[in-house]
Scaffold this motif. Structure first.
Motif, PDB file in Angstrom:
ATOM      1  N   THR A 281     102.750 -99.360 -49.380  1.00 38.64           N
ATOM      2  CA  THR A 281     104.093 -99.515 -49.938  1.00 38.64           C
ATOM      3  C   THR A 281     104.634 -98.223 -50.535  1.00 38.64           C
ATOM      4  O   THR A 281     105.853 -98.025 -50.593  1.00 38.64           O
ATOM      5  N   ALA A 282     103.753 -97.321 -50.969  1.00 39.35           N
ATOM      6  CA  ALA A 282     104.205 -96.045 -51.520  1.00 39.35           C
ATOM      7  C   ALA A 282     104.326 -94.976 -50.445  1.00 39.35           C
ATOM      8  O   ALA A 282     104.889 -93.901 -50.699  1.00 39.35           O
ATOM      9  N   GLY A 283     103.786 -95.224 -49.243  1.00 44.53           N
ATOM     10  CA  GLY A 283     103.884 -94.260 -48.159  1.00 44.53           C
ATOM     11  C   GLY A 283     103.032 -93.020 -48.369  1.00 44.53           C
ATOM     12  O   GLY A 283     103.380 -91.933 -47.905  1.00 44.53           O
ATOM     13  N   ILE A 284     101.882 -93.201 -49.040  1.00 40.26           N
ATOM     14  CA  ILE A 284     101.037 -92.059 -49.404  1.00 40.26           C
ATOM     15  C   ILE A 284      99.627 -92.259 -48.850  1.00 40.26           C
ATOM     16  O   ILE A 284      99.130 -93.385 -48.783  1.00 40.26           O
ATOM     17  N   ILE A 285      98.975 -91.153 -48.470  1.00 39.21           N
ATOM     18  CA  ILE A 285      97.538 -91.138 -48.215  1.00 39.21           C
ATOM     19  C   ILE A 285      96.904 -90.359 -49.362  1.00 39.21           C
ATOM     20  O   ILE A 285      97.200 -89.173 -49.562  1.00 39.21           O
ATOM     21  N   TRP A 286      96.061 -91.039 -50.135  1.00 42.76           N
ATOM     22  CA  TRP A 286      95.368 -90.399 -51.249  1.00 42.76           C
ATOM     23  C   TRP A 286      94.036 -89.841 -50.764  1.00 42.76           C
ATOM     24  O   TRP A 286      93.409 -90.383 -49.847  1.00 42.76           O
ATOM     25  N   ARG A 287      93.586 -88.776 -51.406  1.00 44.53           N
ATOM     26  CA  ARG A 287      92.293 -88.153 -51.091  1.00 44.53           C
ATOM     27  C   ARG A 287      91.464 -88.116 -52.364  1.00 44.53           C
ATOM     28  O   ARG A 287      91.911 -87.601 -53.394  1.00 44.53           O
ATOM     29  N   VAL A 288      90.242 -88.656 -52.291  1.00 43.57           N
ATOM     30  CA  VAL A 288      89.373 -88.776 -53.462  1.00 43.57           C
ATOM     31  C   VAL A 288      88.060 -88.063 -53.164  1.00 43.57           C
ATOM     32  O   VAL A 288      87.453 -88.281 -52.114  1.00 43.57           O
ATOM     33  N   VAL A 289      87.593 -87.231 -54.108  1.00 42.47           N
ATOM     34  CA  VAL A 289      86.357 -86.478 -53.887  1.00 42.47           C
ATOM     35  C   VAL A 289      85.771 -86.073 -55.231  1.00 42.47           C
ATOM     36  O   VAL A 289      86.485 -85.978 -56.232  1.00 42.47           O
ATOM     37  N   ASN A 290      84.459 -85.877 -55.251  1.00 41.65           N
ATOM     38  CA  ASN A 290      83.813 -85.249 -56.399  1.00 41.65           C
ATOM     39  C   ASN A 290      83.738 -83.759 -56.095  1.00 41.65           C
ATOM     40  O   ASN A 290      82.944 -83.342 -55.243  1.00 41.65           O
ATOM     41  N   PRO A 291      84.555 -82.943 -56.738  1.00 39.22           N
ATOM     42  CA  PRO A 291      84.644 -81.533 -56.347  1.00 39.22           C
ATOM     43  C   PRO A 291      83.375 -80.740 -56.583  1.00 39.22           C
ATOM     44  O   PRO A 291      83.213 -79.656 -56.003  1.00 39.22           O
ATOM     45  N   THR A 292      82.460 -81.248 -57.397  1.00 39.42           N
ATOM     46  CA  THR A 292      81.217 -80.521 -57.663  1.00 39.42           C
ATOM     47  C   THR A 292      80.033 -81.072 -56.869  1.00 39.42           C
ATOM     48  O   THR A 292      78.931 -80.529 -56.962  1.00 39.42           O
ATOM     49  N   ALA A 293      80.256 -82.127 -56.089  1.00 36.74           N
ATOM     50  CA  ALA A 293      79.152 -82.776 -55.376  1.00 36.74           C
ATOM     51  C   ALA A 293      78.836 -82.058 -54.069  1.00 36.74           C
ATOM     52  O   ALA A 293      79.736 -81.667 -53.330  1.00 36.74           O
ATOM     53  N   ALA A 294      77.548 -81.926 -53.807  1.00 33.39           N
ATOM     54  CA  ALA A 294      77.115 -81.419 -52.511  1.00 33.39           C
ATOM     55  C   ALA A 294      77.213 -82.531 -51.487  1.00 33.39           C
ATOM     56  O   ALA A 294      77.169 -83.721 -51.837  1.00 33.39           O
ATOM     57  N   PRO A 295      77.364 -82.199 -50.208  1.00 32.47           N
ATOM     58  CA  PRO A 295      77.402 -83.244 -49.185  1.00 32.47           C
ATOM     59  C   PRO A 295      76.153 -84.109 -49.225  1.00 32.47           C
ATOM     60  O   PRO A 295      75.029 -83.604 -49.329  1.00 32.47           O
ATOM     61  N   GLY A 296      76.342 -85.427 -49.146  1.00 25.58           N
ATOM     62  CA  GLY A 296      75.232 -86.360 -49.238  1.00 25.58           C
ATOM     63  C   GLY A 296      74.379 -86.364 -47.979  1.00 25.58           C
ATOM     64  O   GLY A 296      74.824 -86.003 -46.891  1.00 25.58           O
ATOM     65  N   ALA A 297      73.140 -86.802 -48.155  1.00 22.82           N
ATOM     66  CA  ALA A 297      72.228 -86.917 -47.022  1.00 22.82           C
ATOM     67  C   ALA A 297      72.609 -88.109 -46.158  1.00 22.82           C
ATOM     68  O   ALA A 297      73.206 -89.081 -46.642  1.00 22.82           O
ATOM     69  N   ALA A 298      72.276 -88.037 -44.898  1.00 21.59           N
ATOM     70  CA  ALA A 298      72.552 -89.151 -43.988  1.00 21.59           C
ATOM     71  C   ALA A 298      71.687 -90.350 -44.353  1.00 21.59           C
ATOM     72  O   ALA A 298      70.503 -90.187 -44.666  1.00 21.59           O
ATOM     73  N   PRO A 299      72.237 -91.567 -44.358  1.00 24.17           N
ATOM     74  CA  PRO A 299      71.429 -92.761 -44.631  1.00 24.17           C
ATOM     75  C   PRO A 299      70.292 -92.892 -43.616  1.00 24.17           C
ATOM     76  O   PRO A 299      70.450 -92.549 -42.436  1.00 24.17           O
TER      77      PRO A 299
END
Length: 487
Positions: free
Chosen positions: A435-453
């Motif tokens: 309804t707002a016409g937005i795509i939000w982006r959420v991230v932990n800026p200090t986090a390293a990429p996680g390991a694959a499950p």
């Protein structure tokens, strides 16, 4: 007193009484349980309170002011990846990082349930900001410089028919309209989807639930399609429900189709559980049983499973409003959902954590779900993004954890409605706000990429050599030839 005056007085009294009665029956019936109580692996199932006129409590979208953003959980940062979009719903990220978004609304037409249902539905669509014509587009968003904001925008395709789900494999893009699945030749990086789409399957059109999400299997040989019901509880008859409230499987090599799982009133998000390899989905359950019933859910969907709609919910709770004869022995094989997401929260998009995601240790293993928000719960629920932790075997745990707090401005207004979730090419979570016409982006800026499950694999059980006693009780008192060391 003249006859005319008597008639006028009587009419006035009738209108006052009728107005008071209408006011009384349209008052919202408040929930007796919190959303947390109707969530998790063991949700509260309240006593049903059937309604002729539903509790209507939809929040009217008012949008976000410049610089405003939803509040994220501790450690997470949120920004606008893209804005000014016409009702963005489903997000799909290509392997090269390009983000595809369907701009879409419901197709025109009536829904099942008669004039009252259509009157309420029209009011709800309008109030929720979902009324009006559908843009019927797929838009490509590109963040070429990796700063978390899409600086390129291209209309990839127009002229579709209420498109929703998308999936890509080996030069082919699959798109689900409300009434058919199409495939197009499409190479990564192209900014236009040209040529005629090939229809590979018809789908039951529109209905009360018109979104059609799709998901490819890991090998790219089978396509799974979520199709919602045409009604709340089959009030329009089961003939119009043929092929609905189900997940379809399309064999892309042979063209054959089958019902993979059924009894799912309105399945939406589809995702592969990375720990178990099972197909999972989010489901919007039935309405008009009160603010506390029925909890929406997410669950695994094994081949051939049935979740009870419209006759029962949560395994064996019979919905007494359903007039059609129940299939014989239905409750003997109806499955109980794995995890409740709260009554009337309307969960839609869902993704599991994967290798490279950057959400931090608190969100390292589990699923993220966009809860679109209630229209028939008081007080309103959902309008947020939540995380559900999973154990190492692929089972959900505890209660939902807030990732993006409620988009509600107050009980009557909301700034937006979170709809879909997907990972971008940098490991951040993208959230569409239709309804707002937005795509939000959420991230932990200090986090390293996680390991694959890590896929949970174990040794197969040995075959039974002898049929002894009741097979259903084999694992309560296992025979000697199934005991460790006997083979």
């Amino acid at each position: 007193m003249s006859t005319f005056k008597k008639i006028a007085i009587a009419l006035a009294v009738f209108l006052v009484v009728a107005g008071a009665a209408l006011w009384w029956i349209t008052r919202p019936v408040p929930a007796l349980h919190t959303l947390e109580e109707t969530s998790g692996t063991d949700p509260v199932l309240a006593e049903p309170a059937p309604q002729f006129f539903p509790t209507v409590g939809i929040a009217k979208p008012i949008g976000w002011a410049d610089g405003e953003a939803p509040t994220a959980a501790a450690g997470l940062a949120v920004n606008r990846f893209a804005e000014g979009l016409d009702h963005p719903r489903v997000i799909y990220t290509m392997p090269n990082g390009d983000v595809l978004v369907t701009l879409t609304k419901a197709p025109p037409g009536e829904v099942a349930g008669g004039w009252l249902t259509n009157l309420v539905a029209g009011f709800l669509f309008s109030e929720a900001g979902a009324g009006g014509p559908s843009a019927d587009q797929i838009v490509l968003l590109r963040d070429a410089d990796g700063d978390g904001v899409a600086e390129e925008r291209h209309i990839l395709r127009e002229g579709l028919s209420s498109p929703s789900g998308m999936a890509w494999h080996d030069g082919t893009l699959y798109v689900a309209n409300h009434d058919a699945v199409l495939r197009f030749a499409y190479e990564e990086g192209a900014t236009a989807l040209t040529g005629e789409g090939e229809k590979i399957a018809d789908l039951p059109p529109a209905g009360n639930h018109w979104m059609r999400n799709i998901l490819l299997d890991p090998e790219g040989t089978r396509l799974y399609v979520a199709v919602g019901s045409a009604s709340n509880i089959g009030e329009g008859g089961m003939e119009i429900e043929e092929g609905r409230a189900a997940i379809h499987e399309i064999n892309l090599e042979t063209g054959s189709t089958r019902i993979f799982a059924a009894g799912l009133r309105n399945p939406n998000g589809l995702a592969w559980n990375p720990w178990s390899g099972e197909l999972w989905t989010t489901v919007n359950e039935r309405d008009m049983l009160g603010s506390d019933l029925v909890p929406d859910y997410m669950t695994n969907v094994p081949l051939g499973s049935h979740y009870g709609w419209p006759w029962v919910y949560y395994g064996d709770v019979v919905d007494e409003r359903v007039k059609m004869a129940m299939p014989r022995f239905l409750t003997s094989y109806t499955r109980v959902p794995e995890y409740a997401l709260g009554a009337h929260t309307a969960p839609l998009g869902m993704v599991f954590t994967q290798g490279g995601t950057r959400m931090g240790d608190a969100f390292a293993r589990g699923a993220f779900i966009a809860r679109h928000g209630s229209w028939n719960r008081y007080p309103p629920g959902g309008y947020d993004v939540v995380f559900v932790a999973f154990d190492e075997r692929g089972n959900p745990l505890a209660k939902p954890v807030t990732v993006l707090e409620s988009f509600l401005a107050n009980e009557d207004e909301t700034r937006g409605r979170p709809t879909w979730v997907a990972w971008d090419g940098t490991g951040a979570l993208l959230v569409s706000d239709d309804t707002a016409g937005i795509i939000w982006r959420v991230v932990n800026p200090t986090a390293a990429p996680g390991a694959a499950p890590q896929r949970n694999r174990g040794a197969r059980l040995p075959p039974r050599r002898n049929l002894i006693g009741d097979p259903a009780r084999a694992f309560e008192e296992p025979p000697a030839d199934l005991m460790p060391g006997s083979f």
